[in-house]
Scaffold this motif. Structure first.
Motif, PDB file in Angstrom:
ATOM      1  N   TRP A  39       0.828  -1.209   0.000  1.00  0.00           N
ATOM      2  CA  TRP A  39       0.000   0.000   0.000  1.00  0.00           C
ATOM      3  C   TRP A  39       0.862   1.258   0.000  1.00  0.00           C
ATOM      4  CZ3 TRP A  39      -4.971  -0.352  -1.043  1.00  0.00           C
ATOM      5  CH2 TRP A  39      -5.679  -1.511  -0.707  1.00  0.00           C
ATOM      6  N   TRP A  40       0.408   2.301  -0.692  1.00  0.00           N
ATOM      7  CA  TRP A  40       0.965   3.644  -0.561  1.00  0.00           C
ATOM      8  C   TRP A  40      -0.194   4.630  -0.462  1.00  0.00           C
ATOM      9  CZ3 TRP A  40       0.902   1.325  -5.394  1.00  0.00           C
ATOM     10  CH2 TRP A  40       0.312   2.046  -6.428  1.00  0.00           C
ATOM     11  N   ARG A  78      -6.217   8.587   0.216  1.00  0.00           N
ATOM     12  CA  ARG A  78      -6.402   7.443  -0.679  1.00  0.00           C
ATOM     13  C   ARG A  78      -5.264   6.445  -0.504  1.00  0.00           C
ATOM     14  NH1 ARG A  78      -7.793   8.728  -6.706  1.00  0.00           N
ATOM     15  NH2 ARG A  78      -9.792   9.069  -5.641  1.00  0.00           N
ATOM     16  N   GLU A  82      -3.560   2.985  -2.180  1.00  0.00           N
ATOM     17  CA  GLU A  82      -3.511   2.262  -3.444  1.00  0.00           C
ATOM     18  C   GLU A  82      -2.424   1.195  -3.393  1.00  0.00           C
ATOM     19  OE1 GLU A  82      -4.063   4.715  -7.140  1.00  0.00           O
ATOM     20  OE2 GLU A  82      -3.485   6.349  -5.790  1.00  0.00           O
ATOM     21  N   ARG A  83      -2.635   0.117  -4.188  1.00  0.00           N
ATOM     22  CA  ARG A  83      -1.594  -0.893  -4.380  1.00  0.00           C
ATOM     23  C   ARG A  83      -1.878  -1.643  -5.675  1.00  0.00           C
ATOM     24  NH1 ARG A  83      -2.668  -5.783   0.032  1.00  0.00           N
ATOM     25  NH2 ARG A  83      -4.833  -6.219  -0.530  1.00  0.00           N
ATOM     26  N   GLU A  84      -0.814  -2.207  -6.239  1.00  0.00           N
ATOM     27  CA  GLU A  84      -0.926  -2.987  -7.460  1.00  0.00           C
ATOM     28  C   GLU A  84      -1.121  -4.458  -7.114  1.00  0.00           C
ATOM     29  OE1 GLU A  84      -1.194  -1.835 -10.379  1.00  0.00           O
ATOM     30  OE2 GLU A  84      -0.570   0.264 -10.106  1.00  0.00           O
ATOM     31  N   THR A  85      -2.134  -5.073  -7.721  1.00  0.00           N
ATOM     32  CA  THR A  85      -2.399  -6.493  -7.539  1.00  0.00           C
ATOM     33  C   THR A  85      -2.430  -7.173  -8.911  1.00  0.00           C
ATOM     34  OG1 THR A  85      -4.803  -6.250  -7.661  1.00  0.00           O
ATOM     35  CG2 THR A  85      -3.775  -5.956  -5.494  1.00  0.00           C
ATOM     36  N   GLY A  87      -5.129  -5.827 -10.999  1.00  0.00           N
ATOM     37  CA  GLY A  87      -5.074  -4.410 -11.334  1.00  0.00           C
ATOM     38  C   GLY A  87      -4.837  -3.566 -10.096  1.00  0.00           C
ATOM     39  N   ARG A  88      -5.055  -2.283 -10.206  1.00  0.00           N
ATOM     40  CA  ARG A  88      -4.817  -1.376  -9.081  1.00  0.00           C
ATOM     41  C   ARG A  88      -6.012  -1.396  -8.133  1.00  0.00           C
ATOM     42  NH1 ARG A  88      -2.189   4.478  -9.923  1.00  0.00           N
ATOM     43  NH2 ARG A  88      -0.522   3.037 -10.500  1.00  0.00           N
ATOM     44  N   GLU A  89      -5.717  -1.575  -6.852  1.00  0.00           N
ATOM     45  CA  GLU A  89      -6.749  -1.585  -5.807  1.00  0.00           C
ATOM     46  C   GLU A  89      -6.700  -0.261  -5.055  1.00  0.00           C
ATOM     47  OE1 GLU A  89      -8.021  -4.218  -1.856  1.00  0.00           O
ATOM     48  OE2 GLU A  89      -6.357  -4.854  -3.145  1.00  0.00           O
ATOM     49  N   ARG A  90      -7.873   0.304  -4.797  1.00  0.00           N
ATOM     50  CA  ARG A  90      -7.947   1.596  -4.115  1.00  0.00           C
ATOM     51  C   ARG A  90      -8.964   1.543  -2.987  1.00  0.00           C
ATOM     52  NH1 ARG A  90      -7.985   3.347  -9.630  1.00  0.00           N
ATOM     53  NH2 ARG A  90      -6.131   4.593 -10.176  1.00  0.00           N
TER      54      ARG A  90
END
Length: 240
Positions: A68-69, A109, A111-114, A117-120
């Motif tokens: 996560w960021w 917000r 966000e992370r890449e899975t 796709g991108r999860e938010r």
């Protein structure tokens, strides 16, 4: 740092734009309103204004963050009201204390890449601050019924409404500095001063311990943030 430099450049640009206008006004002498007002030792007043608060994040990149960021993509205008006490030190230098009460709501917000796709996911961070700034106000020579000035100082902030059981939680206490510019307008019965001010928080506001957290699935969001600092720009109207 880029955020800070950008707002300082805006304040300097406003000063350069306003200088020719003030020079032109100075060439036309007018009847002065409140001619002896600045000879008083103490001045009292009140203010209200609006600010655009945001958050400056630094990230850990640790495995506990689970990828996560965090960003602050949306800034909601906040409203503030306050009182003011002003002490004239010299003709061009004043010391001012001006406690504020202001209400903020900011969107955080995550966000992370899975593989999908991108999860938010978002969090609404609501804070109600009591702020006590102490400032030095440096004024130019009065030009008819106008007097430009610069202001700089430090402030203490206390959040009177701390949230719990959210992805991140802010600490209640913050210390910061501010710099701004404005202009005193001497009207027939009072003085009005619009002011632009940039604020920078100095403390990391994230509560990293989260000892009260019951839902441990929220801990990776806290682990993702190394530090978070309050920043913002305000427009204030002073009435004396």
């Amino acid at each position: 740092m880029n955020f800070i430099l950008r707002h300082i450049r805006i304040l300097l640009l406003l000063a350069l734009i306003g200088a020719p206008a003030m020079t032109a006004v100075a060439q036309r002498q007018k009847i002065k309103n409140l001619p002896y007002y600045d000879q008083r030792l103490l001045h009292w007043g009140f203010s209200f204004g609006f600010s655009m608060p945001t958050i400056s994040f630094a990230h850990t990149g640790s495995e506990a963050a689970e990828g996560w960021w965090t960003t602050c993509p949306k800034v909601n205008p906040s409203f503030q009201v306050g009182l003011m006490g002003d002490l004239a030190i010299t003709e061009h230098l004043n010391f001012r204390v001006s406690p504020f009460l202001y209400f903020q709501e900011r969107t955080v917000r995550f966000e992370r890449e899975t593989l999908e796709g991108r999860e938010r996911t978002n969090q609404q961070l609501k804070t109600t601050y009591i702020e006590i700034p102490a400032s030095l106000k440096i004024s130019t020579r009065r030009i008819n019924n106008y007097r430009p000035y610069l202001v700089a100082g430090a402030q203490f902030d206390f959040d009177i409404g701390k949230e719990k059981e959210t992805p991140i939680v802010f600490n209640r206490i913050d210390l910061g500095v501010h710099i701004g510019m404005g202009c005193d307008f001497y009207l027939p019965f009072f003085k009005l001063a619009p002011e632009f001010r940039f604020n920078l928080g100095l403390l990391d506001m994230i509560d990293h311990k989260r000892e009260d957290l019951k839902d441990l699935t929220l801990m990776p969001y806290t682990e993702a943030v190394k530090s978070a600092r309050n920043t913002g720009i305000s427009f204030i109207l002073w009435f004396e």
